[in-house]
Scaffold this active site. Sequence first.
Site, short mmCIF file in Angstrom:
data_model
loop_
_atom_site.label_atom_id
_atom_site.label_comp_id
_atom_site.label_asym_id
_atom_site.label_seq_id
_atom_site.Cartn_x
_atom_site.Cartn_y
_atom_site.Cartn_z
CG HIS A 135 -1.60 1.20 1.36
ND1 HIS A 135 -3.37 0.99 0.88
CD2 HIS A 135 -1.65 2.42 1.75
CE1 HIS A 135 -3.72 2.22 1.18
NE2 HIS A 135 -2.95 3.10 1.67
CD GLU A 136 1.41 3.94 3.68
OE1 GLU A 136 1.82 4.99 2.73
OE2 GLU A 136 0.44 3.71 4.21
CG HIS B 276 -0.17 6.08 -0.64
ND1 HIS B 276 -1.20 6.50 -1.33
CD2 HIS B 276 -0.52 5.51 0.48
CE1 HIS B 276 -2.30 6.28 -0.66
NE2 HIS B 276 -2.10 5.73 0.32
CB CYS C 241 -7.93 1.41 -5.10
SG CYS C 241 -8.47 0.62 -6.43
CB CYS D 77 -7.06 -2.98 -4.66
SG CYS D 77 -5.79 -1.85 -5.20
CB CYS E 135 -7.09 -3.91 -8.47
SG CYS E 135 -7.56 -2.29 -8.77
CB CYS F 35 -4.11 0.01 -8.72
SG CYS F 35 -5.14 0.84 -7.78
ZN LIG Z 1 -3.27 5.01 2.03
ZN LIG Z 2 -6.63 -0.55 -7.16
#
Ligand SMILES: [Zn+2]
Ligand SMILES: [Zn+2]
Lengths: 170, 444
Positions: free
Chosen positions: A125-126, A129, A136, A141, A160, A163
């Site tokens: 996740h990070e 970013h 999302c 995702c 996903c 993304c």
């Molecule tokens: Zn976040």
């Molecule tokens: Zn996504």
Amino acid sequence: MNVRLLGLGEVPPKLAEAVLAGLPRSFAGGEIGRLPVALENCYDRTRAQVDASCLIERIPDPEPGWSALGLTGVDLFMPALTYVFGISHLGGRRGIVSWFRLRAEEETAEAQARFTRRITTEVVHELGHGMGLVHCVVPDCAMHRSLWPEGVDLKRPEYCPACLATLASL
Amino acid sequence: MMTMPVRILVVDDEQHIRNSLAAWFREEGYEVGVAASGRDALAAIARDGTHILLVDIKMPGMDGLELQRKVHELAPDATIIIMTAYASVETAVQALKEGAYDYIVKPFDPEAVSRLVRKAAERYALLAENRALRERIASASPALITGGSPAMTKVIELVEQVAPTDTSVLITGESGTGKELVARLIHARSNRRFGPFVVENCGALAEGLLESELFGHERGAFTGAVGRHRGKVEMANEGTLFLDEIGDVPARVQVDLLRVLQEHEFKRVGGNETIKVDFRLVTATHRDLEAEVASGRFRDDFYFRINVFQIPLPPLRERPGDISALAEHFLTKFSTQMNRRISGFSPDAMAALVGYPWPGNVRELANAIERAVVLCHGEKIEAGHFPFVAPPGSSDHSLATIEEAHIRQVLAACSHNVAQAARELDIDRVTLYNKMKKFGIERP
Ligand SMILES: [Zn+2]
Ligand SMILES: [Zn+2]
């Protein structure tokens, strides 16, 4: 994109290895390192937490083609927010993730596996970013926002298709 | 990249606070501006326009209340959320009386602030008919590859019909027919699409574990429970809860689920706190629930509650016309994933695919294609790459049998239009007529 996992404070080597091994195939490769940081410089006594926005500035800018991600076990907060699982510089290829609040609620092997998967998912996740992705709407995702550790379990440590397409166009 | 038209302005005299909040909301995909004072804020609103303002109530110079009054004149449609410290909650209440949307106390719980702003933003996103976001949901939501069969077209129609309502949906069908995909599609097309989609496979867990997975537990609720665990029911708040294999849920847990459906509240295992929830329930089963009810294995009151709207998924063998489209879809998917250059299926291979009854349905088809892509080193997938094709010499899977099955399927898919079927099969019409005669295939 290559990934450099940087231990901020004590990080069990097995954990860092498991996280690196669990990253999606869209990353080219990675390595594990340590960053000697004085966590106390970002420590807030009244809150008994570490300021994530202070800590992230200790991570040096990575060279092109690399993302740097700090991994830590301390409880992170941001000014104005009670806690965060992690933060990153949007598009800056730098981020941090803390496993403090992701720890398992049970003492079983399944709960431990769940714990490792949670950290990996938040690392993905990070990193997302850091590469410029925002949150999302796709529920499983990795870029979906989770506010609870159990919410992280609903996601997969992967991006996903939408993304991935965004990443390819950035 | 997704562009959200919703613009947020964070007004706070503390640089640390406004910058960290701005970063937090940018990650959410909002456009975010910052202002250090009421004066700066008014200038920013006049310059850029703003939908949502987060305003610190205590600022030197123009305070939050005064700014709110000015914003009401300048941008009457803007939503104002007041940020306050515990000490000045009374002033925040005054702001509410004067028309603020809500207030939050610093430091904020990420969950609370995220919800509050999402609620405020949804009004704008929905009003503005946010096309970019809709397209993203559409492109990211699971596609039902139908191949255009009437049976699957009907399924899509049912999904479109029920998705925008809040009705409970029961999806029935053999395993592997794609029940979870349909559930995800319902969520993605519903008004809850910004909320969570939470899955639980009820067939995979023992009774006690299922209860704790669904309703959560408090620390010490049982041996080894070292912390609080939120259950799927709680996490599905404002979203969709998908319970797969609902036919496997024990009677006691059926009662618990029925209660939460009726009362919209529940308690965690080992807990006293009553938690309110609002979710849409989608369930799925491969069992014949009516028979289960008749035999007393499934509660009838619970069955009526979950079976308000039913979507039956046809098995793959009843829609052979879809097989080739699905096969092509999976071939592209897996050969891209594995970086293989495979141009298609040999005629034998396609005949084998169409002639096989697919007891495991779409999932089995996907697995078969994935395995074939691994095994295939030529340009085309051959029949021998499939596990269900017996080696040459076995009478059941002789070429003739496969050829006959394939011709029958293609004819059926072309509504027995011989010219069209001949084109599909890449043979001339006379050859097709001869083969039909040989196999005794008659037009209906
Ligand atoms: Zn976040
Ligand atoms: Zn996504």
